[in-house]
Motif scaffolding. Sequence first.
Motif, PDB file in Angstrom:
ATOM      1  N   MET A   1     -58.595 -31.675 -22.359  1.00  0.00           N
ATOM      2  CA  MET A   1     -58.274 -31.819 -23.670  1.00  0.00           C
ATOM      3  C   MET A   1     -57.022 -30.977 -23.872  1.00  0.00           C
ATOM      4  O   MET A   1     -56.734 -29.781 -23.465  1.00  0.00           O
ATOM      5  N   ALA A   2     -55.990 -31.696 -24.580  1.00  0.00           N
ATOM      6  CA  ALA A   2     -54.738 -30.999 -24.501  1.00  0.00           C
ATOM      7  C   ALA A   2     -54.641 -29.911 -25.576  1.00  0.00           C
ATOM      8  O   ALA A   2     -55.431 -29.967 -26.733  1.00  0.00           O
ATOM      9  N   ARG A   3     -53.951 -28.937 -25.421  1.00  0.00           N
ATOM     10  CA  ARG A   3     -53.738 -27.700 -26.102  1.00  0.00           C
ATOM     11  C   ARG A   3     -52.954 -27.872 -27.313  1.00  0.00           C
ATOM     12  O   ARG A   3     -51.751 -28.672 -27.039  1.00  0.00           O
ATOM     13  N   THR A   4     -53.056 -27.331 -28.657  1.00  0.00           N
ATOM     14  CA  THR A   4     -52.004 -27.621 -29.514  1.00  0.00           C
ATOM     15  C   THR A   4     -51.104 -26.387 -29.347  1.00  0.00           C
ATOM     16  O   THR A   4     -51.064 -25.579 -28.625  1.00  0.00           O
ATOM     17  N   VAL A   5     -49.616 -26.880 -29.760  1.00  0.00           N
ATOM     18  CA  VAL A   5     -48.870 -25.876 -29.600  1.00  0.00           C
ATOM     19  C   VAL A   5     -49.328 -24.262 -30.170  1.00  0.00           C
ATOM     20  O   VAL A   5     -48.665 -23.348 -29.653  1.00  0.00           O
ATOM     21  N   GLU A   6     -50.011 -24.148 -31.125  1.00  0.00           N
ATOM     22  CA  GLU A   6     -50.269 -22.985 -31.671  1.00  0.00           C
ATOM     23  C   GLU A   6     -51.150 -22.315 -30.797  1.00  0.00           C
ATOM     24  O   GLU A   6     -51.076 -21.130 -30.702  1.00  0.00           O
ATOM     25  N   GLN A   7     -51.998 -23.050 -30.157  1.00  0.00           N
ATOM     26  CA  GLN A   7     -52.830 -22.237 -28.978  1.00  0.00           C
ATOM     27  C   GLN A   7     -52.088 -21.981 -27.730  1.00  0.00           C
ATOM     28  O   GLN A   7     -52.371 -20.854 -27.371  1.00  0.00           O
ATOM     29  N   VAL A   9     -49.016 -21.116 -28.091  1.00  0.00           N
ATOM     30  CA  VAL A   9     -48.283 -19.758 -28.537  1.00  0.00           C
ATOM     31  C   VAL A   9     -49.096 -18.678 -28.601  1.00  0.00           C
ATOM     32  O   VAL A   9     -48.767 -17.440 -28.147  1.00  0.00           O
ATOM     33  N   GLN A  10     -50.389 -18.646 -28.953  1.00  0.00           N
ATOM     34  CA  GLN A  10     -51.182 -17.691 -29.045  1.00  0.00           C
ATOM     35  C   GLN A  10     -51.385 -17.005 -27.488  1.00  0.00           C
ATOM     36  O   GLN A  10     -51.560 -16.023 -27.206  1.00  0.00           O
ATOM     37  N   ARG A  11     -51.594 -17.975 -26.615  1.00  0.00           N
ATOM     38  CA  ARG A  11     -51.595 -17.649 -25.063  1.00  0.00           C
ATOM     39  C   ARG A  11     -50.609 -16.732 -24.574  1.00  0.00           C
ATOM     40  O   ARG A  11     -50.876 -15.703 -24.010  1.00  0.00           O
ATOM     41  N   ILE A  12     -49.612 -17.271 -25.124  1.00  0.00           N
ATOM     42  CA  ILE A  12     -48.162 -16.507 -24.454  1.00  0.00           C
ATOM     43  C   ILE A  12     -48.179 -15.038 -25.254  1.00  0.00           C
ATOM     44  O   ILE A  12     -47.864 -14.171 -24.227  1.00  0.00           O
ATOM     45  N   GLU A  20     -46.249 -12.528 -17.006  1.00  0.00           N
ATOM     46  CA  GLU A  20     -47.420 -13.342 -17.367  1.00  0.00           C
ATOM     47  C   GLU A  20     -46.948 -14.219 -18.339  1.00  0.00           C
ATOM     48  O   GLU A  20     -47.385 -15.500 -18.449  1.00  0.00           O
ATOM     49  N   ALA A  21     -46.157 -13.910 -19.592  1.00  0.00           N
ATOM     50  CA  ALA A  21     -45.678 -14.650 -20.471  1.00  0.00           C
ATOM     51  C   ALA A  21     -44.673 -15.784 -19.896  1.00  0.00           C
ATOM     52  O   ALA A  21     -44.766 -16.815 -19.866  1.00  0.00           O
ATOM     53  N   GLY A  27     -45.819 -23.018 -17.111  1.00  0.00           N
ATOM     54  CA  GLY A  27     -47.217 -23.564 -16.841  1.00  0.00           C
ATOM     55  C   GLY A  27     -47.523 -23.448 -15.210  1.00  0.00           C
ATOM     56  O   GLY A  27     -48.019 -24.180 -14.503  1.00  0.00           O
ATOM     57  N   ILE A  28     -47.187 -22.007 -14.836  1.00  0.00           N
ATOM     58  CA  ILE A  28     -47.590 -21.726 -13.379  1.00  0.00           C
ATOM     59  C   ILE A  28     -49.063 -20.923 -13.665  1.00  0.00           C
ATOM     60  O   ILE A  28     -48.833 -19.612 -14.146  1.00  0.00           O
ATOM     61  N   SER A  29     -50.027 -21.347 -13.134  1.00  0.00           N
ATOM     62  CA  SER A  29     -51.268 -20.714 -13.070  1.00  0.00           C
ATOM     63  C   SER A  29     -51.348 -19.452 -11.967  1.00  0.00           C
ATOM     64  O   SER A  29     -50.518 -19.531 -11.029  1.00  0.00           O
ATOM     65  N   LYS A  30     -52.354 -18.871 -12.142  1.00  0.00           N
ATOM     66  CA  LYS A  30     -52.625 -17.680 -11.365  1.00  0.00           C
ATOM     67  C   LYS A  30     -52.851 -18.244  -9.794  1.00  0.00           C
ATOM     68  O   LYS A  30     -52.168 -17.537  -8.578  1.00  0.00           O
ATOM     69  N   ALA A  31     -53.316 -19.241  -9.543  1.00  0.00           N
ATOM     70  CA  ALA A  31     -53.604 -20.016  -8.251  1.00  0.00           C
ATOM     71  C   ALA A  31     -52.248 -20.520  -7.650  1.00  0.00           C
ATOM     72  O   ALA A  31     -51.667 -20.298  -6.454  1.00  0.00           O
ATOM     73  N   LYS A  32     -51.294 -21.033  -8.351  1.00  0.00           N
ATOM     74  CA  LYS A  32     -50.052 -21.597  -8.160  1.00  0.00           C
ATOM     75  C   LYS A  32     -49.172 -20.392  -7.713  1.00  0.00           C
ATOM     76  O   LYS A  32     -48.279 -20.332  -6.800  1.00  0.00           O
ATOM     77  N   PHE A  33     -49.111 -19.266  -8.521  1.00  0.00           N
ATOM     78  CA  PHE A  33     -48.295 -18.226  -8.421  1.00  0.00           C
ATOM     79  C   PHE A  33     -48.798 -17.524  -7.042  1.00  0.00           C
ATOM     80  O   PHE A  33     -47.843 -17.101  -6.293  1.00  0.00           O
ATOM     81  N   GLY A  34     -50.108 -17.460  -6.626  1.00  0.00           N
ATOM     82  CA  GLY A  34     -50.681 -16.851  -5.495  1.00  0.00           C
ATOM     83  C   GLY A  34     -49.931 -17.609  -4.209  1.00  0.00           C
ATOM     84  O   GLY A  34     -49.665 -17.300  -3.215  1.00  0.00           O
TER      85      GLY A  34
END
Length: 86
Positions: A1-7, A9-12, A20-21, A27-34
């Motif tokens: 399910m695609a997130r809306t732009v508002e969602q 922005v809220q996560r950021i 983290e921001a 679009g880098i996940s914790k797993a990808k960062f690891g």
Amino acid sequence: MARTVEQRVQRINASRTELEAFLRINGISKAKFGRVLNVCEITSDRYIADPTKLRYSHIAKIAEYANLTTKEVVDLIEYDLKESQQ
């Protein structure tokens, strides 16, 4: 399910640190960062929560992956350091 732009922005805005921001914006996940840092996901989560624990070699890997200079990555960490001291 695609997130809306508002969602997105809220996560950021809910990010604990500038690093983290930055990861969320790119679009880098914790797993990808690891994987980029060659550390386990738990360790990458600790680095995200407290970027001052990153070693120079990790900063260089982040910079290379994100096509930034090491100074730009250090500036992200310094911003968090300044914010925590206020």
